[in-house]
Design a protein around this motif. Structure first.
Motif, mmCIF file in Angstrom:
data_model
loop_
_atom_site.group_PDB
_atom_site.id
_atom_site.type_symbol
_atom_site.label_atom_id
_atom_site.label_comp_id
_atom_site.label_asym_id
_atom_site.label_seq_id
_atom_site.Cartn_x
_atom_site.Cartn_y
_atom_site.Cartn_z
ATOM 1 N N GLY A 100 -5.195 12.685 -11.808
ATOM 2 C CA GLY A 100 -6.497 12.234 -11.355
ATOM 3 C C GLY A 100 -6.411 10.963 -10.534
ATOM 4 N N PRO A 101 -7.567 10.369 -10.204
ATOM 5 C CA PRO A 101 -7.612 9.191 -9.329
ATOM 6 C C PRO A 101 -6.730 8.033 -9.764
ATOM 7 C CG PRO A 101 -9.814 10.091 -9.621
ATOM 8 C CD PRO A 101 -8.913 10.863 -10.552
ATOM 9 N N SER A 102 -6.523 7.847 -11.058
ATOM 10 C CA SER A 102 -5.698 6.722 -11.497
ATOM 11 C C SER A 102 -4.265 6.833 -11.006
ATOM 12 C CB SER A 102 -5.710 6.620 -13.026
ATOM 13 O OG SER A 102 -5.121 7.773 -13.614
ATOM 14 N N SER A 103 -3.792 8.040 -10.739
ATOM 15 C CA SER A 103 -2.418 8.224 -10.271
ATOM 16 C C SER A 103 -2.297 8.090 -8.755
ATOM 17 C CB SER A 103 -1.898 9.602 -10.699
ATOM 18 O OG SER A 103 -2.620 10.645 -10.066
ATOM 19 N N TRP A 104 -3.426 7.924 -8.050
ATOM 20 C CA TRP A 104 -3.386 7.796 -6.590
ATOM 21 C C TRP A 104 -3.391 6.351 -6.134
ATOM 22 C CZ3 TRP A 104 -8.494 10.993 -5.827
ATOM 23 C CH2 TRP A 104 -8.347 12.256 -6.433
ATOM 24 N N GLU A 105 -3.756 5.431 -7.041
ATOM 25 C CA GLU A 105 -3.988 4.047 -6.651
ATOM 26 C C GLU A 105 -2.681 3.309 -6.374
ATOM 27 O OE1 GLU A 105 -6.867 3.137 -5.944
ATOM 28 O OE2 GLU A 105 -8.085 4.679 -6.923
ATOM 29 N N ASP A 106 -2.810 2.163 -5.678
ATOM 30 C CA ASP A 106 -1.643 1.378 -5.309
ATOM 31 C C ASP A 106 -0.824 0.980 -6.531
ATOM 32 O OD1 ASP A 106 -2.623 1.534 -2.751
ATOM 33 O OD2 ASP A 106 -3.480 -0.471 -2.732
ATOM 34 N N GLU A 107 -1.480 0.634 -7.635
ATOM 35 C CA GLU A 107 -0.794 0.144 -8.823
ATOM 36 C C GLU A 107 0.082 1.206 -9.479
ATOM 37 O OE1 GLU A 107 -0.577 -2.764 -10.467
ATOM 38 O OE2 GLU A 107 -1.650 -3.824 -8.882
ATOM 39 N N SER A 108 -0.317 2.472 -9.392
ATOM 40 C CA SER A 108 0.362 3.493 -10.181
ATOM 41 C C SER A 108 1.062 4.575 -9.374
ATOM 42 C CB SER A 108 -0.638 4.169 -11.132
ATOM 43 O OG SER A 108 -1.699 4.751 -10.405
ATOM 44 N N PHE A 109 0.690 4.762 -8.118
ATOM 45 C CA PHE A 109 1.271 5.864 -7.354
ATOM 46 C C PHE A 109 2.791 5.763 -7.258
ATOM 47 C CE2 PHE A 109 2.862 7.442 -3.259
ATOM 48 C CZ PHE A 109 2.654 8.800 -3.448
ATOM 49 N N GLY A 110 3.282 4.545 -6.952
ATOM 50 C CA GLY A 110 4.725 4.387 -6.790
ATOM 51 C C GLY A 110 5.510 4.737 -8.034
ATOM 52 N N VAL A 111 4.996 4.359 -9.214
ATOM 53 C CA VAL A 111 5.704 4.656 -10.457
ATOM 54 C C VAL A 111 5.659 6.153 -10.748
ATOM 55 C CG1 VAL A 111 5.794 4.218 -12.935
ATOM 56 C CG2 VAL A 111 5.275 2.353 -11.361
ATOM 57 N N HIS A 112 4.502 6.781 -10.547
ATOM 58 C CA HIS A 112 4.436 8.236 -10.702
ATOM 59 C C HIS A 112 5.426 8.916 -9.750
ATOM 60 C CE1 HIS A 112 0.712 7.740 -13.034
ATOM 61 N NE2 HIS A 112 0.894 8.981 -13.403
ATOM 62 N N PHE A 113 5.478 8.428 -8.511
ATOM 63 C CA PHE A 113 6.368 9.045 -7.531
ATOM 64 C C PHE A 113 7.832 8.898 -7.953
ATOM 65 C CE2 PHE A 113 8.729 9.278 -3.534
ATOM 66 C CZ PHE A 113 8.190 10.444 -2.989
ATOM 67 N N ALA A 114 8.176 7.771 -8.574
ATOM 68 C CA ALA A 114 9.548 7.559 -9.029
ATOM 69 C C ALA A 114 9.963 8.588 -10.076
ATOM 70 C CB ALA A 114 9.695 6.147 -9.592
ATOM 71 N N PHE A 115 8.998 9.181 -10.770
ATOM 72 C CA PHE A 115 9.282 10.182 -11.798
ATOM 73 C C PHE A 115 8.984 11.614 -11.317
ATOM 74 C CE2 PHE A 115 8.645 6.326 -14.291
ATOM 75 C CZ PHE A 115 9.700 6.398 -15.183
ATOM 76 N N PHE A 116 8.798 11.789 -10.013
ATOM 77 C CA PHE A 116 8.356 13.080 -9.497
ATOM 78 C C PHE A 116 9.278 14.233 -9.881
ATOM 79 C CE2 PHE A 116 5.094 13.368 -5.839
ATOM 80 C CZ PHE A 116 4.127 12.847 -6.655
ATOM 81 N N ARG A 117 10.568 14.002 -9.949
ATOM 82 C CA ARG A 117 11.459 15.136 -10.230
ATOM 83 C C ARG A 117 11.323 15.629 -11.667
ATOM 84 N NH1 ARG A 117 16.708 13.943 -12.330
ATOM 85 N NH2 ARG A 117 17.015 11.739 -12.824
ATOM 86 N N HIS A 118 10.585 14.898 -12.488
ATOM 87 C CA HIS A 118 10.343 15.310 -13.860
ATOM 88 C C HIS A 118 8.914 15.827 -14.059
ATOM 89 C CE1 HIS A 118 14.136 13.361 -14.590
ATOM 90 N NE2 HIS A 118 13.650 12.200 -14.162
ATOM 91 N N ILE A 119 8.189 16.003 -12.969
ATOM 92 C CA ILE A 119 6.800 16.436 -13.030
ATOM 93 C C ILE A 119 6.679 17.821 -12.417
ATOM 94 C CG2 ILE A 119 4.437 15.908 -12.277
ATOM 95 C CD1 ILE A 119 5.182 12.980 -12.175
ATOM 96 N N GLU A 120 5.822 18.651 -12.977
ATOM 97 C CA GLU A 120 5.621 20.000 -12.475
ATOM 98 C C GLU A 120 5.140 19.970 -11.030
ATOM 99 O OE1 GLU A 120 2.929 23.925 -13.574
ATOM 100 O OE2 GLU A 120 3.343 22.422 -15.112
ATOM 101 N N ALA A 121 5.563 20.962 -10.250
ATOM 102 C CA ALA A 121 5.303 20.982 -8.808
ATOM 103 C C ALA A 121 3.821 20.897 -8.474
ATOM 104 C CB ALA A 121 5.910 22.249 -8.199
#
Length: 232
Positions: A100-121
């Protein structure tokens, strides 16, 4: 834990501990590598986060193995090692599958992206599309404001505005390339076989199993040790 910033640090800590138990100094080095790329990381926020995770039963403390506790200096405590609990693994899964929107923001997007290979496509695609949508809204606002105020700005302020605009435009182009790659199957071939379309408002997605999480290579040198050394 509550608040967007707390959730970002919580995700980074749980993800780091999912790979292997770590003592405080090792954990700080990993977080510096992960969070330092995206925003200023305050070491003063780490130990309150750890205490909260301990109180919630998401992580546990353990003394280092006897073989590692080699003749500690007199008066110096053995370093506490932090490890993920079963509840912590469930919480990590929950955080990784949020799109959701919380994962798109400047504060959190980069960290989510760093774990992308462990997240479903499908979740990866939702986050990328949501981030792009958010930045496109920002671009429209900046362009509108710049058009209204251009005549009143001095040359240096105008250049600063243009620099910010170009930075956002570059990220949008980067996101377009990533989204196209995901729709073709992703860099690792695990993406969706067909485009799901761009909505900018991702739907709720149920969780998936979380494989091992690796935050990457430790920073060569972390900042000076935090004042609160009892937790190390």
């Amino acid at each position: 834990m509550v608040g967007g910033r707390s959730n970002v640090l919580e995700l980074a800590v749980l993800g780091s501990l999912h790979e292997t138990p770590l003592h405080g100094y090792e954990l700080r080095k990993r977080l510096n590598t992960l969070l330092g790329m995206f925003r200023a990381f305050s070491y003063g926020s780490l130990y309150p986060c750890l205490r909260s995770l301990l109180n919630d039963g998401l992580i546990a403390e353990e003394e280092p193995a006897q073989a590692e506790a080699v003749a500690p200096l007199a008066g110096r405590r053995s370093k506490i090692v932090y490890k993920l609990t079963a509840e912590g693994k469930e919480r990590l899964q929950e955080l990784l599958t949020q799109s959701g929107p919380s994962s798109w923001e400047d504060e959190s997007f980069g960290v989510h992206f760093a774990f992308f290979r462990h997240i479903e496509a499908e979740v990866r695609l939702r986050i990328l599309e949501g981030r792009r949508s958010r930045l496109e809204e920002r671009l429209e606002g900046v362009r509108t404001a710049l058009a209204r105020t251009r005549e009143r700005l001095d040359a240096y302020t105008l250049e600063l505005q243009r620099h910010g605009l170009e930075s956002v435009e570059r990220e949008v182009r980067w996101l377009n390339e990533l989204i196209a790659t995901e729709r073709r199957g992703g860099p690792d071939g695990t993406g969706p076989p067909h485009s799901t379309g761009r909505t900018g408002r991702p739907e709720r997605h149920e969780g998936t199993d979380v494989p091992d999480v690796n935050t990457g290579t430790d920073a060569e040198d972390g900042p000076s040790r935090a004042a609160n050394t009892d937790h190390e």
